[in-house]
Design an enzyme around this catalytic site. Structure first.
Site, PDB file in Angstrom:
ATOM      1  N   VAL A 294     -49.465   2.056 -13.226  1.00 12.58           N
ATOM      2  CA  VAL A 294     -48.232   2.621 -13.767  1.00 12.58           C
ATOM      3  C   VAL A 294     -47.613   1.634 -14.767  1.00 12.58           C
ATOM      4  O   VAL A 294     -47.659   0.420 -14.567  1.00 12.58           O
ATOM      5  CB  VAL A 294     -47.244   2.972 -12.628  1.00 12.58           C
ATOM      6  CG1 VAL A 294     -46.805   1.759 -11.840  1.00 12.58           C
ATOM      7  CG2 VAL A 294     -46.062   3.741 -13.142  1.00 12.58           C
TER       8      VAL A 294
ATOM      9  N   VAL B  45     -50.817  -2.838 -17.391  1.00 10.24           N
ATOM     10  CA  VAL B  45     -51.102  -2.026 -16.198  1.00 10.24           C
ATOM     11  C   VAL B  45     -52.212  -2.643 -15.348  1.00 10.24           C
ATOM     12  O   VAL B  45     -52.457  -2.183 -14.236  1.00 10.24           O
ATOM     13  CB  VAL B  45     -51.459  -0.553 -16.543  1.00 10.24           C
ATOM     14  CG1 VAL B  45     -50.269   0.159 -17.137  1.00 10.24           C
ATOM     15  CG2 VAL B  45     -52.662  -0.454 -17.428  1.00 10.24           C
TER      16      VAL B  45
ATOM     17  N   GLY C 162     -53.429  -4.608 -12.736  1.00 14.72           N
ATOM     18  CA  GLY C 162     -52.814  -5.197 -11.548  1.00 14.72           C
ATOM     19  C   GLY C 162     -51.435  -4.639 -11.243  1.00 14.72           C
ATOM     20  O   GLY C 162     -50.774  -5.074 -10.312  1.00 14.72           O
ATOM     21  N   HIS C 163     -50.981  -3.668 -11.998  1.00 13.71           N
ATOM     22  CA  HIS C 163     -49.646  -3.047 -11.786  1.00 13.71           C
ATOM     23  C   HIS C 163     -49.817  -1.546 -11.671  1.00 13.71           C
ATOM     24  O   HIS C 163     -49.563  -0.819 -12.616  1.00 13.71           O
ATOM     25  CB  HIS C 163     -48.706  -3.374 -12.947  1.00 13.71           C
ATOM     26  CG  HIS C 163     -47.282  -3.001 -12.688  1.00 13.71           C
ATOM     27  ND1 HIS C 163     -46.760  -1.761 -13.008  1.00 13.71           N
ATOM     28  CD2 HIS C 163     -46.266  -3.697 -12.127  1.00 13.71           C
ATOM     29  CE1 HIS C 163     -45.470  -1.724 -12.688  1.00 13.71           C
ATOM     30  NE2 HIS C 163     -45.154  -2.888 -12.155  1.00 13.71           N
ATOM     31  N   PHE C 164     -50.235  -1.057 -10.679  1.00 15.99           N
ATOM     32  CA  PHE C 164     -50.619  -1.556  -9.365  1.00 15.99           C
ATOM     33  C   PHE C 164     -52.077  -1.176  -9.138  1.00 15.99           C
ATOM     34  O   PHE C 164     -52.499  -0.116  -9.609  1.00 15.99           O
ATOM     35  CB  PHE C 164     -49.741  -0.919  -8.289  1.00 15.99           C
ATOM     36  CG  PHE C 164     -48.277  -1.248  -8.432  1.00 15.99           C
ATOM     37  CD1 PHE C 164     -47.789  -2.468  -8.005  1.00 15.99           C
ATOM     38  CD2 PHE C 164     -47.410  -0.351  -9.008  1.00 15.99           C
ATOM     39  CE1 PHE C 164     -46.434  -2.773  -8.125  1.00 15.99           C
ATOM     40  CE2 PHE C 164     -46.065  -0.653  -9.128  1.00 15.99           C
ATOM     41  CZ  PHE C 164     -45.575  -1.867  -8.693  1.00 15.99           C
TER      42      PHE C 164
END
Length: 146
Positions: free
Chosen positions: A52, A43, A45-47
């Site tokens: 998420v 998670v 850097g996502h996002f």
């Protein structure tokens, strides 16, 4: 079955061990769970600002949570690897801190193919579901897998 016992069955290790506990029920289905760590690598850097869990990770959580559906004698000499993902649906997002509960049942087993129907829920709300197909690969064909 706790993480230590699960690691005796599957080759996954942290940070890719995505099942905390698993139990084979009397009627033949499996219930498993995994709590998403706040600092999970998948998670980061996502996002940014909206961490998420990626859909592919939800599929992996369902797959690892379904491992008890494969008879132990097959897993002693083989490693279950993806052969396909069918009719995968993502219904709701999953976030760090969520406890993902997986309920799975075996649809077919014709070694080396195993087919599983799995669902992932958080607090009773469906997040992902689909048909998972595994191919049992002999361990001697996989370098580094013990």
């Amino acid at each position: 079955m706790n993480r230590e016992e699960i690691q005796k069955i599957i080759p996954h290790r942290p940070p890719m061990l995505l099942v905390d506990e698993s139990e084979l029920k009397e009627d033949g289905h499996v219930e498993s769970s995994y709590t998403i760590p706040q600092d999970a690598f998948f998670v980061q850097g996502h996002f940014p600002g909206y961490p998420v869990v990626p859909g592919v990770i939800l599929c992996e959580i369902m797959a690892q949570g379904s491992v008890l559906l494969i008879p132990r004698e097959y897993l002693e000499k083989n490693t279950a690897m993806y052969a396909g993902l069918d009719d995968i649906k993502f219904k709701n997002s999953v976030f760090p801190g969520d406890r993902v509960e997986v309920n799975s049942k075996r649809v077919e087993i014709h070694p080396p193919l195993v087919i599983v129907d799995a669902q992932a829920k958080v607090n009773g709300t469906l997040c992902a579901k689909g048909i998972l197909k595994f191919f049992l690969v002999p361990k001697e064909k996989l370098k580094g897998i013990e």
